[in-house]
Design an enzyme around this catalytic site. Structure first.
Site, PDB file in Angstrom:
ATOM      1  N   ASP A  54      -1.456  -0.645   6.086  1.00  0.00           N
ATOM      2  CA  ASP A  54      -1.654  -0.013   7.387  1.00  0.00           C
ATOM      3  C   ASP A  54      -3.121   0.106   7.748  1.00  0.00           C
ATOM      4  O   ASP A  54      -3.462   0.303   8.905  1.00  0.00           O
ATOM      5  CB  ASP A  54      -1.038   1.397   7.397  1.00  0.00           C
ATOM      6  CG  ASP A  54      -1.849   2.371   6.564  1.00  0.00           C
ATOM      7  OD1 ASP A  54      -2.357   3.364   7.127  1.00  0.00           O
ATOM      8  OD2 ASP A  54      -1.991   2.133   5.349  1.00  0.00           O
TER       9      ASP A  54
ATOM     10  N   ASP B  36       0.877  -1.152   0.000  1.00  0.00           N
ATOM     11  CA  ASP B  36       0.000   0.000   0.000  1.00  0.00           C
ATOM     12  C   ASP B  36       0.928   1.219   0.000  1.00  0.00           C
ATOM     13  O   ASP B  36       2.104   1.112   0.365  1.00  0.00           O
ATOM     14  CB  ASP B  36      -0.880  -0.021   1.254  1.00  0.00           C
ATOM     15  CG  ASP B  36      -1.641   1.270   1.444  1.00  0.00           C
ATOM     16  OD1 ASP B  36      -2.326   1.695   0.505  1.00  0.00           O
ATOM     17  OD2 ASP B  36      -1.531   1.858   2.532  1.00  0.00           O
ATOM     18  N   MET B  37       0.412   2.373  -0.408  1.00  0.00           N
ATOM     19  CA  MET B  37       1.283   3.546  -0.456  1.00  0.00           C
ATOM     20  C   MET B  37       1.162   4.409   0.799  1.00  0.00           C
ATOM     21  O   MET B  37       2.067   4.437   1.633  1.00  0.00           O
ATOM     22  CB  MET B  37       0.983   4.391  -1.702  1.00  0.00           C
ATOM     23  CG  MET B  37       1.939   5.575  -1.849  1.00  0.00           C
ATOM     24  SD  MET B  37       1.642   6.557  -3.332  1.00  0.00           S
ATOM     25  CE  MET B  37       0.076   7.341  -2.915  1.00  0.00           C
ATOM     26  N   ASP B  38       0.037   5.113   0.928  1.00  0.00           N
ATOM     27  CA  ASP B  38      -0.106   6.089   2.013  1.00  0.00           C
ATOM     28  C   ASP B  38      -0.109   5.431   3.384  1.00  0.00           C
ATOM     29  O   ASP B  38      -0.921   4.545   3.658  1.00  0.00           O
ATOM     30  CB  ASP B  38      -1.399   6.896   1.828  1.00  0.00           C
ATOM     31  CG  ASP B  38      -1.355   7.753   0.569  1.00  0.00           C
ATOM     32  OD1 ASP B  38      -0.361   8.476   0.394  1.00  0.00           O
ATOM     33  OD2 ASP B  38      -2.312   7.694  -0.221  1.00  0.00           O
TER      34      ASP B  38
END
Length: 199
Positions: free
Chosen positions: A169, A11-13
């Site tokens: 997250d 995942d990025m953010d």
């Protein structure tokens, strides 16, 4: 400890990229502009939901009537992100893991952000070379918690879902990974990476 997997999906953010404050600032400006209330726990619970989906949930939750279209509000938030990106984003501790497996395993980013925005953030952090594919919410029929984002990453990498490990997250993202039949790593529990987003 992740040698048994053939491919890695981030995942990025809040996972690969520390961008919580960027998005909190962008959301705060956007919600204030369009007179939508800010509920910090609600915003945090919607981490990983694409911008338009988040706005729809907020409008329904607060029973708001806003004259601006979803596209106008989305474009406003994206413009703030572009304007502030230099001030806030940097890689998290997962950068070390990505560097360790660079050239050894294919790696992708599967994000609730839109693809162009995600690529801009990754480029700003100077880690584009590590990532083989970026799949944003605009490239799939259903965003997280549906498994589509991560399944598309696996398809692009040419690796079966059961041989992929996902780093996430957000609860929605962890659910999406499990629904995709992939191993899921909660980066807060396992690596102590916390998304600094509407805390």
């Amino acid at each position: 400890m992740y040698d048994q997997y053939q491919a890695i999906i981030f995942d990025m953010d809040g996972t690969l990229i520390d961008s919580g404050q960027l998005h909190e600032v962008a959301w705060t400006e956007t919600l204030n502009k369009f007179a939508i209330p800010i509920d910090r726990p609600l915003m945090r619970s919607l981490a990983g939901v694409p911008t338009k989906g988040t706005i729809e949930i907020l409008l329904k939750h607060f029973d708001c009537k806003v004259e601006a279209s979803l596209d106008v509000m989305n474009d406003f938030k994206e413009a703030v992100v572009r304007e502030k990106i230099n001030d806030y984003v940097k890689p998290t501790a997962l950068l070390q893991l990505a560097e360790r497996y660079y050239g050894k395993k294919p790696m992708s980013v599967g994000t609730g952000a839109y693809t162009d925005e995600a690529k801009s953030i990754i480029e700003q952090c100077q880690i584009s070379y590590l990532i083989d594919h970026v799949v944003g919410a605009d490239l799939v029929a259903a965003p997280k918690p549906a498994p589509d984002t991560f399944l598309r990453c696996a398809e692009l990498m040419g690796v079966a879902p059961e041989h992929c490990v996902v780093f996430e997250d957000a609860k929605l993202g962890l659910e999406a990974a499990r629904r995709a039949g992939m191993a899921a790593v909660d980066v807060l529990d396992v690596l102590g990476i916390e998304n600094d987003y509407f805390l």
